[in-house]
Enzyme design. Structure first.
Site, short mmCIF file in Angstrom:
data_model
loop_
_atom_site.label_atom_id
_atom_site.label_comp_id
_atom_site.label_asym_id
_atom_site.label_seq_id
_atom_site.Cartn_x
_atom_site.Cartn_y
_atom_site.Cartn_z
N THR A 77 28.58 11.49 52.22
CA THR A 77 27.76 12.66 51.90
C THR A 77 26.33 12.18 51.73
OG1 THR A 77 29.63 13.68 50.82
CG2 THR A 77 27.47 14.57 50.26
N CYS A 137 32.18 13.98 43.00
CA CYS A 137 31.46 14.78 44.01
C CYS A 137 30.61 15.90 43.44
CB CYS A 137 32.45 15.33 45.02
SG CYS A 137 33.21 14.03 45.98
N GLY A 191 37.96 26.85 32.27
CA GLY A 191 38.34 25.76 31.36
C GLY A 191 37.20 24.81 31.10
N LYS A 198 40.79 15.34 36.97
CA LYS A 198 41.69 16.43 37.37
C LYS A 198 43.08 15.80 37.53
CE LYS A 198 41.25 16.03 42.35
NZ LYS A 198 41.08 16.71 43.61
N GLY A 252 34.36 17.88 37.04
CA GLY A 252 33.86 16.51 36.92
C GLY A 252 34.15 15.83 38.23
N ASN A 268 30.35 21.99 48.62
CA ASN A 268 30.61 21.51 47.27
C ASN A 268 29.87 22.33 46.22
OD1 ASN A 268 32.48 19.64 47.91
ND2 ASN A 268 31.19 17.84 47.59
N ASP A 277 35.18 -3.52 53.56
CA ASP A 277 34.62 -3.17 52.26
C ASP A 277 34.12 -4.45 51.63
OD1 ASP A 277 35.18 -0.50 50.15
OD2 ASP A 277 34.24 -2.34 49.44
N ARG A 279 40.01 16.06 49.18
CA ARG A 279 40.01 16.03 47.72
C ARG A 279 40.76 14.81 47.22
NH1 ARG A 279 43.09 21.47 47.51
NH2 ARG A 279 43.80 20.45 49.40
C1 UDX Z 1 35.79 17.99 45.80
C2 UDX Z 1 35.96 19.01 46.95
O1 UDX Z 1 37.03 19.89 46.63
C3 UDX Z 1 36.24 18.29 48.26
O2 UDX Z 1 36.31 19.23 49.31
C4 UDX Z 1 35.10 17.30 48.52
O3 UDX Z 1 35.35 16.57 49.71
C5 UDX Z 1 34.95 16.34 47.35
O4 UDX Z 1 34.75 17.08 46.15
P1 UDX Z 1 37.42 16.50 44.28
O5 UDX Z 1 36.18 16.00 43.61
O6 UDX Z 1 38.48 15.53 44.68
O7 UDX Z 1 37.03 17.29 45.63
O8 UDX Z 1 38.08 17.54 43.28
P2 UDX Z 1 38.40 19.11 43.24
O9 UDX Z 1 39.85 19.32 43.45
O10 UDX Z 1 37.48 19.88 44.08
O11 UDX Z 1 38.07 19.42 41.70
C6 UDX Z 1 36.77 19.16 41.18
C7 UDX Z 1 36.71 19.50 39.71
O12 UDX Z 1 36.76 20.90 39.51
C8 UDX Z 1 37.83 18.90 38.86
O13 UDX Z 1 37.26 18.36 37.67
C9 UDX Z 1 38.71 20.10 38.54
O14 UDX Z 1 39.38 19.96 37.30
C10 UDX Z 1 37.68 21.21 38.46
N1 UDX Z 1 38.25 22.55 38.75
C11 UDX Z 1 38.79 22.82 39.97
C12 UDX Z 1 38.16 23.55 37.78
O15 UDX Z 1 37.66 23.32 36.66
N2 UDX Z 1 38.66 24.79 38.07
C13 UDX Z 1 39.21 25.10 39.28
O16 UDX Z 1 39.59 26.24 39.48
C14 UDX Z 1 39.28 24.07 40.27
#
Ligand code: UDX
Length: 437
Positions: free
Chosen positions: A105, A265, A258, A325, A262, A213, A14, A141
């Site tokens: 990605t 990704c 909710g 999250k 954010g 995604n 890195d 995730r």
């Molecule tokens: C995501 C994908 O899940 C993962 O497969 C990919 O490789 C990268 O992007 P990540 O960004 O780590 O992963 O978070 P994720 O758990 O997916 O949550 C994304 C956002 O959605 C968070 O802000 C979370 O609070 C929100 N969320 C999730 C909701 O608002 N409601 C839900 O039911 C689930």
């Protein structure tokens, strides 16, 4: 880290020296459960470097996992991938065979570009190495990255040449067959089924990542849209989610209404997908709508506060949770930060709490006398006119709502993630407002 744990020799590179220094000293640059244990257990199979060096020549498989941040026009930036490919090419040796894997990605077509770039660079420098290119998108995730790496639901390999598929099959065999020693800190989920390795062409693999995604993002936006309707008609979206999620064609995950999504990704990938469509004059109104609905959720929270408190100028609002999250200290594109900026714009004073993301939030928001940072949620709530729960950290479910109602100046509790029981909040004397209930 997971690759090292299953027995592979892994050399990390890195350009960010601070990250490499931390990893060398056994610490993780981001909050990710289990990383530090694995760094210790597998230290003898791990190496950390600030730049691509001669060691690359000895590798069988080279994984490129650099960032692809959005450019001003929404398209994903691939410059870092190209730079990495050229640096890798410089190290490769005559007569050797390598598999070059794109894990980042990337915009559709990037794998073809990488294959072309590596071929051209090797020809220009007269290196006679054989390099197979494969697309191998990553679905982990944040906050459960190691769990997702050890126990994936599928592994996708997009390659033109069967030799690349063979190489990745060998790399992932311990995960495919689950033959590794399960780390104590990352137990195998109950009922876990062996994951399939899906082979396809590189372009389809690239689309799979964006489509996955985008679908998850729009699933959340869909339930948020229904939440808005529930508010109008007097229904409870939590009940509605449960009711529709039991249909296996819909499924229960990613149906929590909710503040919306954010992180690093969904916002970036939905934007990049739209930008890719627009290169063909192809509109994607569903993906676009998922973004519109998502960003509206943040404004909805402000409207709810205004409805309860009227003018926000001079009011003190407490915000519970800053990370995008739970389970991470990442505040990139965190809905909480957006809400805070809107509150500041409207003249409110903001008090904030997060179990691990305070420092990152402070860096992102900058020094502002109107924001106060607290390690203790109750201290944060003292004298607040209203509280907004912005991230569903498990610890917030156990907060004493009675104590909140005693120490706050006002009574308004906006549950931006629908995690508090409305009846309990009301019994504790709080004016509870959820999303879609
Ligand atoms: C995501 C994908 O899940 C993962 O497969 C990919 O490789 C990268 O992007 P990540 O960004 O780590 O992963 O978070 P994720 O758990 O997916 O949550 C994304 C956002 O959605 C968070 O802000 C979370 O609070 C929100 N969320 C999730 C909701 O608002 N409601 C839900 O039911 C689930």
């Amino acid at each position: 880290m997971a690759l090292a744990h299953v027995g592979h020799e892994v050399q990390f590179v890195d350009l960010d020296t601070a990250k490499i220094e931390m990893l060398r000293s056994g610490r993780s640059p981001i909050h990710e459960p289990g990383v530090e244990d694995l760094l210790k257990i597998n230290a003898h199979r791990l190496g950390f470097f600030e730049k691509i060096g001669e060691f690359v020549a000895e590798a069988d498989i080279i994984l490129i996992a650099v960032g692809t941040p959005p450019k001003a026009n929404g398209k994903a930036e691939t410059r870092f991938i190209e730079e990495a490919v050229i640096e890798v090419a410089k190290q490769l040796k005559d007569g050797a065979v390598y598999t070059l894997v794109v894990k980042s990605t990337v915009p559709i077509g990037t794998n073809r570009r990488v294959a072309e770039l590596i071929g051209r660079t090797l020809r220009n420098q007269n290196t006679n190495a054989e390099v197979f290119v494969a697309s191998n998108p990553e679905f982990l995730r944040e906050g459960s990255a190691l769990k997702d790496a050890f126990f994936p639901d599928r592994i996708i390999v997009g390659a033109e040449d069967p030799a690349a598929v063979d190489a990745l099959q060998r790399l992932y065999r311990p995960f495919l067959e689950q033959t590794f020693d399960v780390p104590a800190s990352i137990p195998r989920p109950e009922g876990f089924m062996l994951p399939p390795l899906i082979t396809t062409d590189p372009t389809s693999a690239e689309v799979i990542k964006y489509a996955a995604n985008a679908f998850l993002a729009l699933k959340i936006s869909f339930i948020n849209e229904i939440a808005g309707l529930c508010e109008k008609v007097g229904a409870d979206v939590v009940e509605v989610s449960r009711g529709i999620g039991l249909d296996p064609r819909i499924g229960p995950g990613f149906l929590n209404a909710g503040l919306g999504w954010g992180g690093s990704c969904f916002p970036k990938d939905t934007l990049a997908l739209l930008a890719m469509g627009s290169e063909f004059g192809y509109e994607m109104p569903i993906v676009e709508a998922s973004r519109v609905v998502n960003f509206k959720q943040r404004a909805c929270i402000i409207k709810k506060l205004q409805h309860e408190l009227k003018a926000l100028r001079g009011r003190t609002v407490g915000v519970l949770g800053l990370a995008f999250k739970p389970g991470t200290d990442d505040v990139r594109e965190a809905p909480a930060l957006d809400v805070i900026r809107r509150l500041l714009d409207l003249g409110a004073h903001v008090r904030v709490h997060d179990p691990i993301a305070l420092d990152n939030a402070h860096k992102a928001l900058g020094d502002d006398p109107e924001i106060e940072y607290f390690n203790d949620p109750y201290k944060m709530a003292e004298g607040a006119d209203a509280i907004v729960l912005a991230t569903e950290w498990p610890m917030y479910k156990d907060l004493s709502l009675g104590r909140f109602s005693e120490i706050m100046r006002g009574r308004v509790f906006i549950d931006g993630r629908n995690v508090i029981d409305p009846g309990e909040a009301k019994a504790a004397g709080l004016q509870y407002v959820g999303v879609g209930r």
